[in-house]
Design an enzyme around this catalytic site. Sequence first.
Site, PDB file in Angstrom:
ATOM      1  N   CYS A 163      31.347  76.128  29.247  1.00  0.00           N
ATOM      2  CA  CYS A 163      32.637  76.473  28.868  1.00  0.00           C
ATOM      3  C   CYS A 163      33.700  76.081  29.586  1.00  0.00           C
ATOM      4  CB  CYS A 163      32.521  77.929  28.613  1.00  0.00           C
ATOM      5  SG  CYS A 163      31.281  78.641  27.299  1.00  0.00           S
ATOM      6  N   VAL A 167      36.986  73.993  29.030  1.00  0.00           N
ATOM      7  CA  VAL A 167      38.255  74.785  28.994  1.00  0.00           C
ATOM      8  C   VAL A 167      39.455  74.140  29.879  1.00  0.00           C
ATOM      9  CG1 VAL A 167      39.406  76.875  29.643  1.00  0.00           C
ATOM     10  CG2 VAL A 167      37.185  77.075  28.238  1.00  0.00           C
TER      11      VAL A 167
END
Length: 522
Positions: A163, A167
């Site tokens: 993640c 991101v």
Amino acid sequence: MTENTNPQVPENSTAPDKIKDHFDLFHTDTYQELFEYKRQFEGAHSDEKIAEVAEWTKSWEYREKNFAREALTVNPAKACQPLGSLFVASGFEGTLPYSHGSQGCVAYFRTHLTRNYKEPFQAVSSSMTEDAAVFGGLSNLKQGLQNAYTLYNPKMIALCTTCMAEVIGDDIGAFIQTAKNEDLIPADLPVPAAHTPSFVGSHITGYDNMLVSILKTLTAGKQTEATNGKFNFNLGFDPYVGNIRELKRILELFGIDYTILSDNSDTFDSPNTGEFKMYNGLTTLEAAADSINAEGTFFFQKYTTPKTQEYIGKEWGQKTYNFRPFGIQGTDEFLMALSAITGKAIPLELQQERGRAVDALTDSQAWIHGKRVALYGDPDPTLSLIRFLLEMGAEPVHIVVTNSNEGFEAEARELLANSPYGQGGTVWGKKDLWHLRSLLFTEPVDLLIGNSYGKYLWRDTHTPLVRIGYPIFDRHHMHRYPTLGYQGAINQFNWIINTILDELDRKTIVPAKTDISFDLIR
């Protein structure tokens, strides 16, 4: 001075009579008093209020509220993308799975796989921290690749993201090329990379993303005019290492030359010889590179591998086949296809195995006929289970698939509609195990099939649980058994039937009260 009357945890002692297993330890009076004392600081409701609300959550009224929620997932029947990516990478020779993200992420994935297989799992990470989240992960990735190659000498590094990397928008392809340009890793070292953000998709998405990246990397420039006479086989995210071995046995009985695209059977079931072996993937990089020249590729989980199949069909111009060789009919279809494609008769040994499987089902089928079943899991294994249950005359009622898709749901509904035993079945796509809890309380069933996370549903609703799927943390060695082919049909049937008989024993356990029928022989 005021005397301290609060419950005290006993001091540690090495005396044998003081050592307790943790399952027993927290039931001792000392800890029970401590827990009760702790409640006053937690703002806990009374036992009566908790019981009242718990009872309400079993109602149709609560079920309607439960199914109306949109912004919350409770206990989803899926894992996140990097898990599938690391899983498929581990099946290739000399391959080091690499997670571009924080140390905590890769530690979680390693632990998840280790707990299921009771086998150490090797993977590394970029160990990104707060500064990388601000300035980007280039420095971490360059140093990580250099260290990984220097320390562990892999033949291939299979890199996926987490993640954090997604991101902040790390360009992992450019980062890898930079590491090679700076001679931190060899220019010819294969480093397939897959974008696997955990906040979309699931572990099967990550599996697909990494598999297609590995094949693209290894087969680049390797296509020839003539085929190599082999067939490729991919089992998808299949947690049963016994299935790879069973498939290889079947193919060898046919005399088929094959390549398994990701053979991680030894990765998760390696022999204990007293000597540590870093890499146990059995698909050689040479064989994987030559897979582009095969006669065709068989897939056993079409909803797990859509990108890979599209790539092989379009870029390689190779024919792909989809089969689910589980249960009787699924195995029949697969073996007949092998026979038709190769021009070889189905081996006598397999014909005899079919007879034994049919005999086993006939012996015990009466115990499962008409039983109402709830099940959950990934799309393809769930379809195989639905089909197998229908073959046995069981009635699949609640079918929960968190990582569902339209194709799966349409296929599952068609499968149910075409059987007299599937008329009461409902497919619940994108739902979780808290939804399933409401279903089990409002429309009870006789049996629940799924992974270890279903044990809380079993305890709550008292629905007997058959552990099939991934992960299975609370039972040992089930991954060693095949569920594929006729042997696998017997294994799954055995697990299902004996769970039913175990439950019957529990219900008839009180002498002269519930055991009024002679039940030793069943």
